[in-house]
Design an enzyme around this catalytic site. Structure first.
Site, mmCIF file in Angstrom:
data_model
loop_
_atom_site.group_PDB
_atom_site.id
_atom_site.type_symbol
_atom_site.label_atom_id
_atom_site.label_comp_id
_atom_site.label_asym_id
_atom_site.label_seq_id
_atom_site.Cartn_x
_atom_site.Cartn_y
_atom_site.Cartn_z
ATOM 1 N N LYS A 30 3.969 0.879 9.512
ATOM 2 C CA LYS A 30 4.150 2.147 8.802
ATOM 3 C C LYS A 30 3.501 3.302 9.555
ATOM 4 C CE LYS A 30 2.921 0.215 4.918
ATOM 5 N NZ LYS A 30 2.465 -0.024 3.546
ATOM 6 N N ARG A 34 5.050 -12.820 9.821
ATOM 7 C CA ARG A 34 5.737 -11.537 9.608
ATOM 8 C C ARG A 34 7.143 -11.611 10.175
ATOM 9 N NH1 ARG A 34 1.628 -7.740 9.038
ATOM 10 N NH2 ARG A 34 3.023 -5.966 9.088
ATOM 11 N N GLU A 39 0.883 -1.160 0.000
ATOM 12 C CA GLU A 39 0.000 0.000 0.000
ATOM 13 C C GLU A 39 0.926 1.217 0.000
ATOM 14 O OE1 GLU A 39 -2.743 -0.078 3.265
ATOM 15 O OE2 GLU A 39 -3.536 1.896 2.739
HETATM 16 P P1 ATP Z 1 2.418 -2.152 7.979
HETATM 17 O O1 ATP Z 1 1.584 -2.769 9.048
HETATM 18 O O2 ATP Z 1 3.861 -2.036 8.330
HETATM 19 O O3 ATP Z 1 1.860 -0.883 7.469
HETATM 20 P P2 ATP Z 1 1.285 -3.556 5.863
HETATM 21 O O4 ATP Z 1 1.111 -5.027 5.897
HETATM 22 O O5 ATP Z 1 0.085 -2.723 6.069
HETATM 23 O O6 ATP Z 1 2.450 -3.199 6.837
HETATM 24 P P3 ATP Z 1 1.561 -3.372 3.057
HETATM 25 O O7 ATP Z 1 2.093 -2.263 2.262
HETATM 26 O O8 ATP Z 1 0.125 -3.680 2.994
HETATM 27 O O9 ATP Z 1 1.985 -3.072 4.559
HETATM 28 O O10 ATP Z 1 2.424 -4.690 2.829
HETATM 29 C C1 ATP Z 1 2.835 -5.168 1.580
HETATM 30 C C2 ATP Z 1 3.196 -6.607 1.740
HETATM 31 O O11 ATP Z 1 4.279 -6.756 2.658
HETATM 32 C C3 ATP Z 1 2.043 -7.415 2.281
HETATM 33 O O12 ATP Z 1 1.955 -8.618 1.547
HETATM 34 C C4 ATP Z 1 2.417 -7.664 3.703
HETATM 35 O O13 ATP Z 1 1.880 -8.862 4.174
HETATM 36 C C5 ATP Z 1 3.938 -7.707 3.641
HETATM 37 N N1 ATP Z 1 4.518 -7.318 4.918
HETATM 38 C C6 ATP Z 1 4.297 -6.193 5.627
HETATM 39 N N2 ATP Z 1 4.957 -6.200 6.795
HETATM 40 C C7 ATP Z 1 5.641 -7.373 6.831
HETATM 41 C C8 ATP Z 1 6.513 -7.999 7.784
HETATM 42 N N3 ATP Z 1 6.832 -7.401 8.937
HETATM 43 N N4 ATP Z 1 7.023 -9.212 7.473
HETATM 44 C C9 ATP Z 1 6.724 -9.800 6.322
HETATM 45 N N5 ATP Z 1 5.907 -9.287 5.389
HETATM 46 C C10 ATP Z 1 5.361 -8.096 5.629
HETATM 47 MG MG MG Z 2 -1.576 -3.152 4.621
#
Ligand code: ATP
Ligand code: MG
Length: 554
Positions: free
Chosen positions: A268, A258, A34
């Site tokens: 984020k 994760r 995102e």
């Molecule tokens: P955040 O909670 O940090 O904002 P998010 O999951 O909302 O992370 P996205 O931009 O939606 O962030 O994530 C893109 C991809 O990266 C998704 O497939 C998500 O599952 C993966 N991802 C995000 N954080 C992690 C993590 N700590 N370990 C492994 N994969 C991750």
């Molecule tokens: Mg997300």
């Protein structure tokens, strides 16, 4: 790491699919960020996994921006995400945006309405939540559930046209208000948001929810293996339900744990707070766990890929030691970084018997771990700088450095013997006097002396000045998220120490941002982008040894 390891569970699934001829052996993964912030090391894990699987199985990976939330997204983030993925060493097949599918997703929604599987809801968010029930009690059906297909089609079209205000109507899937899985209790598909979108502008005022956008986007792209993190396990039945009812390409979702690192935060939302409230200097502050922060700190792409490899692919959440990340970069830089001398806390040293005005060009090895790295010359003269801590006026017994009457070797140069000191009014040493042994020159030492200690130095008249930024952990506790208090109360107030005036070898004046060095006895350092022609700025990447491990046991 190239050593043999057993298959992780996702590799096992893919190999089974390949063996069974599923999708004719095609493997297409996607990385779906995102664009609401910069990528962090958790994302690096997901990137290495998705792109790595495609590489291993002769497949491809799409980069899809999951840009269904108009309020939080920005093109600055899109650009940084692309730069970070490329820097990590990966290239995507297609660059795609969920917002490009808004029309198609709208049509999918119309199709479900026509199939009697979606309806327009009048209730407010609170009322909908109340109707949901609890995990142990069934929910109640909304009065809107019995709306006719025609009425639903008409209302949904009017939602799109902008006839309603934010929150006045939603579109819900008609599934089962008594389902044990709460996500199946008539979940939202669309919400009204009169907001400007960074790509579609003002074209839309209804936006699909994650659950209605993600799986359908996977399916539109014919993604074979849609890999996400564990928190999406309860969403999988809904993912499958939409695909089945729409009768579209059957993408499948698989979940892994994760990556969590101790002593930092990774969401984020929290990273954005650190930036927005000025706790760090920006998204790429070298203390941040962002990919751009780690890069600026001096981490290489290979060291980050190495960490992701070592961590592996787990089915259960766990916490990775920050020191493992440090181990990965230390191991690499030990092999690749040239050794140089830098004095971070300088005190003047005068060699009383060294001729005034004489300058020798000494030869020094660049990296004993890498014979191909060659040698360089170092100017040596009567007045030098050494580290203040390498001299003691009243040294204890096992102090193998400099003191009155003590001998020590100056690296790549001579053995010297401490004589006397000069102090200022406050009692601080301003100059150390010592004599040198002309016959003890490194490489041709005939002194017959065997000295225990070797210290680093620079020639005062030749040295370049540098600013050195020394970093420590950003948080004082292992898991700032787990505590009851606001995570920001655990920020380490001493995470940045700026040394305004350090002295470094003159050769470093030509170093470029991103160049990495080992400062002898001090750690690994990288040239920062803030450097100017007259003033070079270094970031400490990591210490030579894991000092932290000992400290927390004290
Ligand atoms: P955040 O909670 O940090 O904002 P998010 O999951 O909302 O992370 P996205 O931009 O939606 O962030 O994530 C893109 C991809 O990266 C998704 O497939 C998500 O599952 C993966 N991802 C995000 N954080 C992690 C993590 N700590 N370990 C492994 N994969 C991750
Ligand atoms: Mg997300």
């Amino acid at each position: 790491m190239s050593e043999e390891r057993s298959l992780n569970f996702i590799e096992q699934i893919i190999e089974e699919d390949l063996a069974n001829g599923v999708n004719n052996g095609r493997v297409l993964t996607r990385f779906p960020p995102e664009p609401n912030g910069y990528l962090h090391i958790g994302h690096a894990k997901s990137i290495c996994l998705n792109f790595g699987l495609a590489q291993k199985y002769n497949g491809k990976t799409n980069l899809r921006f999951d840009d269904t939330n108009p309020v939080t997204e920005d093109t600055e983030y899109v650009e940084s995400i692309k730069a970070d993925i490329r820097w990590l060493g990966f290239e995507w097949e297609k660059e795609l945006y969920a917002s490009d599918y808004f029309e198609q997703l709208y049509q999918f929604a119309v199709q479900l309405i026509q199939q009697g599987l979606a309806y327009v809801e009048d209730a407010s968010a609170e009322e909908i939540a109340a109707m949901k029930g609890t995990p142990t009690t069934p929910g109640t059906n909304s009065p809107c559930r019995s709306r006719s297909v025609e009425e639903n089609l008409d209302l949904f079209e009017r939602m799109r046209k902008g006839e309603f205000k934010d929150g006045e109507k939603t579109l819900r899937a008609k599934i089962d208000m008594a389902a044990p899985n709460m996500h199946m209790r008539d979940p939202l598909m669309y919400r009204i948001k009169h907001a400007h979108h960074h790509r579609t502008g003002d074209k839309w005022c209804i936006y699909p929810m994650y659950d209605f956008a993600h799986g359908q986007s996977d399916s539109i792209e014919n993604i074979t293996h849609s890999i996400c993190t564990l928190e999406f396990i309860p969403h999988r039945p809904l993912y499958d339900w939409f695909i089945k009812e729409l009768n579209i390409f059957p993408s499948h979702q698989y979940e892994f744990a994760r990556l969590n690192l101790n002593y930092t935060v990774m969401s984020k939302r929290k990273l954005k707070q650190l930036v927005g409230e000025g706790h760090v200097r920006g998204w790429d502050d070298p203390r941040m766990p962002t990919i751009s922060g780690l890069r600026r700190r001096g981490y290489t792409a290979a060291s980050i890929r190495n960490l992701c490899d070592r961590v592996g692919v787990q089915k259960r959440d766990n916490m990775i030691e920050y020191s493992l990340l440090e181990f990965c970069i230390r191991e690499e830089l030990n092999k690749t970084a040239n050794r140089v001398m830098a004095v971070l806390d300088p005190v003047k040293l005068v060699l009383t018997n060294y001729p005034e005005g004489q300058v020798e060009q000494l030869t020094a090895e660049n990296n004993p771990e890498d014979p191909a790295s060659g040698t360089r010359t170092l100017p040596f003269s009567r007045t030098l700088y050494i580290e203040r801590e390498d001299f003691m006026e009243n040294p204890p017994k096992k102090f193998f450095r400099l003191g009155p009457g003590l001998v020590v070797r100056l690296k790549n140069a001579y053995i010297i013997k401490g004589e006397s000191v000069e102090k200022d009014a406050a009692g601080n040493i301003t100059t150390i006097y010592a004599s040198y042994l002309p016959e003890s020159k490194s490489g041709g030492d005939t002194s017959g002396l065997n000295v225990k200690g070797t210290i680093h130095w620079v020639s005062a008249e030749h040295a370049a000045t540098a600013e050195v930024r020394v970093y420590d952990r950003l948080f004082n506790v292992e898991n700032p998220n787990a505590e009851d208090a606001d995570f920001k109360t655990f920020i380490n107030p001493d995470s940045l120490q700026v040394i305004e005036k350090a002295y470094v070898e003159p050769g470093l004046l030509n170093a470029q941002p991103g160049d990495r060095f080992q400062f002898l006895r001090k750690g690994y350092f990288v040239v920062d982008q803030d450097s100017t022609p007259g003033k070079i700025v270094f970031n400490r990447t990591v210490t030579l040894k894991d000092a932290w491990a000992k400290e927390i046991k004290k």
